[in-house]
Design an enzyme around this catalytic site. Structure first.
Site, short mmCIF file in Angstrom:
data_model
loop_
_atom_site.label_atom_id
_atom_site.label_comp_id
_atom_site.label_asym_id
_atom_site.label_seq_id
_atom_site.Cartn_x
_atom_site.Cartn_y
_atom_site.Cartn_z
CG ASP A 205 -34.05 2.27 -32.45
OD1 ASP A 205 -33.20 1.72 -31.94
OD2 ASP A 205 -34.66 1.84 -33.44
CG HIS B 97 -26.32 0.76 -25.40
ND1 HIS B 97 -27.27 1.06 -25.87
CD2 HIS B 97 -25.78 -0.58 -25.41
CE1 HIS B 97 -27.78 0.01 -26.32
NE2 HIS B 97 -27.11 -1.02 -26.02
CG LEU C 67 -36.56 19.31 -18.28
CD1 LEU C 67 -37.63 19.34 -19.59
CD2 LEU C 67 -35.16 18.74 -19.04
#
Ligand code: IPE
Ligand code: MG
Length: 232
Positions: A2, A19, A113
């Site tokens: 955020d 972004h 991962l």
């Protein structure tokens, strides 16, 4: 993740630039996860509620998502990262859905991962679709109502095969969960950073992991019981 919009606004830039800058933090956190031996990393990229943003911002986010997938796939292979997208993908364009399926297919044998990207995801949506699946099984007489327990629900959630998250990190100064992995976060440690997501780099991530490592997780037990278990 955020704070992209505020980060950009503070610099007199359009939100969309935030972004783009946020994508760099994604790369930093993924690479740091690989270095630290994190097994599963889930990033909340786009919530069920984000559709309500201005159309131009939604389109930019989709485009960014698509481009990042295409550009980063080699890097994921290099770092042995398996990609999985969780969320209701049916609302995305055919092209994006195809690209997502392809990226999941190409990386399916990687195992260092697991990188889960939550897109058009909501914790309530997730629980709802699990409950609907259970109802269908009962209606088709493949399941008895008394067989519905916590495990039965958990098994039908989006990331059923991944362990519940140990640590939840939210950047941008807000202190709420905002419909992330609601069921899965029942015993998750929460960590809130005032940094905006584009400022959250590998070191900031490491600080969060260090903070987590100093916490005592009791899961309903007393501190004494937990210490005794650790000594045993
Ligand atoms: C990124 O931050 C979250 C996404 C939906 C990609 P925001 O866009 O929520 O940034 P703020 O909260 O407006 O600063
Ligand atoms: Mg926000």
């Amino acid at each position: 993740m955020d704070g992209n919009g505020r980060w950009a606004r503070q610099r007199g830039l359009p939100r969309t630039q935030g972004h783009r800058a946020g994508a760099r933090s994604v790369r930093a956190v993924v690479e740091q996860s690989v270095r630290c031996g994190i097994e599963v990393l889930t990033l909340f990229a786009f919530s069920s509620e984000n559709w309500r943003r201005p159309q131009t911002e939604v389109s930019l986010l989709m485009e960014l998502f698509l481009n990042t997938l295409r550009v980063e796939i080699n890097r994921l292979m290099e770092h042995d990262v398996r990609l999985r997208i969780i969320g209701d993908l049916s609302a995305f364009s055919e092209k994006l859905q195809r690209q997502v399926r392809e990226a999941e297919r190409v990386t399916r044998n990687n195992s260092t991962l697991i990188l889960q990207i939550a897109a058009n995801y909501g914790g309530r949506w997730d629980i709802t679709q699990a409950v609907r699946a259970l109802a269908l099984e009962v209606a088709e007489q493949r399941l008895l109502p008394e067989q519905i327990d916590e495990q039965a629900i958990a098994a039908r959630l989006s990331c059923a095969d991944a362990p519940d998250p140990d640590l939840f990190i939210r950047t941008g100064g807000e202190k709420r969960i905002s419909n992330f992995l609601l069921w899965q976060c029942a015993y998750t440690e929460l960590y809130f950073s005032d940094l905006m997501w584009p400022e959250f780099d590998g070191d900031a991530y490491l600080a969060a992991l260090n903070d987590f490592s100093r916490r005592q997780r009791r899961f309903g037990l007393t501190g004494e019981q937990v210490n005794a278990l650790a000594e045993a």
